[in-house]
Each structure stands twice: as structure tokens, then as C-alpha cells.
Design a protein around this motif. Structure first.
Motif, PDB file in Angstrom:
ATOM      1  N   GLU A 136      36.264  38.868  39.811  1.00 48.13           N
ATOM      2  CA  GLU A 136      36.991  38.348  40.975  1.00 48.13           C
ATOM      3  C   GLU A 136      38.140  39.276  41.352  1.00 48.13           C
ATOM      4  O   GLU A 136      38.579  39.274  42.503  1.00 48.13           O
ATOM      5  N   LEU A 137      38.617  40.043  40.403  1.00 49.83           N
ATOM      6  CA  LEU A 137      39.742  40.934  40.661  1.00 49.83           C
ATOM      7  C   LEU A 137      39.302  42.201  41.396  1.00 49.83           C
ATOM      8  O   LEU A 137      40.030  42.716  42.245  1.00 49.83           O
ATOM      9  N   VAL A 173      44.230  37.680  39.260  1.00 54.02           N
ATOM     10  CA  VAL A 173      43.588  37.364  40.538  1.00 54.02           C
ATOM     11  C   VAL A 173      44.593  36.641  41.430  1.00 54.02           C
ATOM     12  O   VAL A 173      44.747  36.969  42.616  1.00 54.02           O
TER      13      VAL A 173
END
Length: 164
Positions: free
Chosen positions: A116-117, A84
């Protein structure tokens, strides 16, 4: 996080000339995986601040189209913090270049788990490799169950947008 290798002039993993990071660790263990040496999360080399600097520096030339994240499994939880951070810095520094990612997890699973990525990725090849569906004619995929997804359009439209 550990990683196995960085390819600075990769033409096999995504469109154009790319920088590819092969992460360590994968829980899928697909039969006949082409990269089974990356399954152990403790294998390879430690990912450090210097590794990130090396990757971002390699992405600087205009002829580099973007960054590819492979493995192993980039979406394993233990790889998320570093990836991330790398993806955020990449997007800040290179807003006109893209990020491709290969994952055995499905887009729906990643979205439901609030990865989140995922929102930082432009193109995702999802789904486990299945040797019984292997097709050497496929570009960027190993088996017919896998999909090439335009992540940004899919998130915007709340509908999976598959590219041919």
C-alpha cells in the motif's frame, strides 16, 4: 511501530533539503549495514500521533523538498499502517513535494505483494546493501546492485524506470 530518529534538515537522503524518518526494524541484516542499530523492531521510540504531527510540521517550510523514509526497513509489514497513514497525509498536505524511500526489498517484490505504501512513493532506492558491491561514488545508494526508481512512472508504464 517504533522509529530511531527524525532528521529535519537532511541533505544526504534524497534531492534537496528533506525531513527523514529512520524506522525501526529490518529483517535483511545486510553485512556491514551503516544502520544496524535499527534492526530490532522494538528499538528506538514509539511512533505516535504526536510524532506524525512533528514530521508534517517539519515538512511545511518551502525550502523542504520532501520526506525520506529509511531505516531499518520502512517496508516491513509492522511499519506499514503508520507509514501509509503518514504518506497519505503528506501527499494531501504537500502535493508538490516528494517521498523517497530506501528498501532492501526489490520493486518487483513490493509490487507483487501489493504494498500500500509503494504507490505513495515517488522515488525508491531498492535492493539490499551488498558490501562486496559497495561504491562510495554512488549518490543516494550504497552498492551497485541498488537502483533509483521513479515509482510513479514505473507503475504508470508497467515497466521499471531507473534514474541515473
Amino acid at each position: 511501530m517504533n522509529y530511531h530518529s527524525i532528521k529535519k534538515y537532511d541533505v544526504a537522503n534524497g534531492k534537496g533539503i528533506r525531513v527523514s524518518l529512520f524506522c525501526s526494524g529490518c529483517s535483511h541484516h545486510c553485512k556491514d549495514c551503516f544502520n544496524s542499530e535499527t534492526w530490532d523492531p522494538d528499538s528506538g521510540k514509539p511512533y505516535t500521533k504526536e510524532t506524525q504531527i512533528e514530521i508534517l510540521k517539519a515538512c511545511e517550510p518551502d525550502y523542504i523538498s520532501g520526506l525520506s523514509l529509511l531505516g531499518g526497513e520502512p517496508m516491513e509489514e509492522y511499519n506499514q499502517v503508520e507509514l501509509v497513514n503518514l504518506a497519505q497525509k503528506f501527499k494531501e498536505k504537500f502535493p508538490n513535494k516528494d517521498i523517497w524511500c530506501w528498501s532492501g526489498y526489490l520493486f518487483e517484490e513490493l509490487k507483487d505483494n501489493n504494498s500500500e505504501l509503494l504507490p505513495l512513493i515517488d522515488y525508491l532506492i531498492d535492493g539490499e546493501f551488498k558490501v562486496e558491491e559497495k561504491d562510495l561514488r554512488l549518490k543516494w545508494m550504497g552498492s551497485t546492485n541498488q537502483r533509483l526508481i521513479d515509482v510513479q512512472k514505473s507503475l504508470k508504464n508497467n515497466n521499471i524506470e531507473i534514474l541515473n
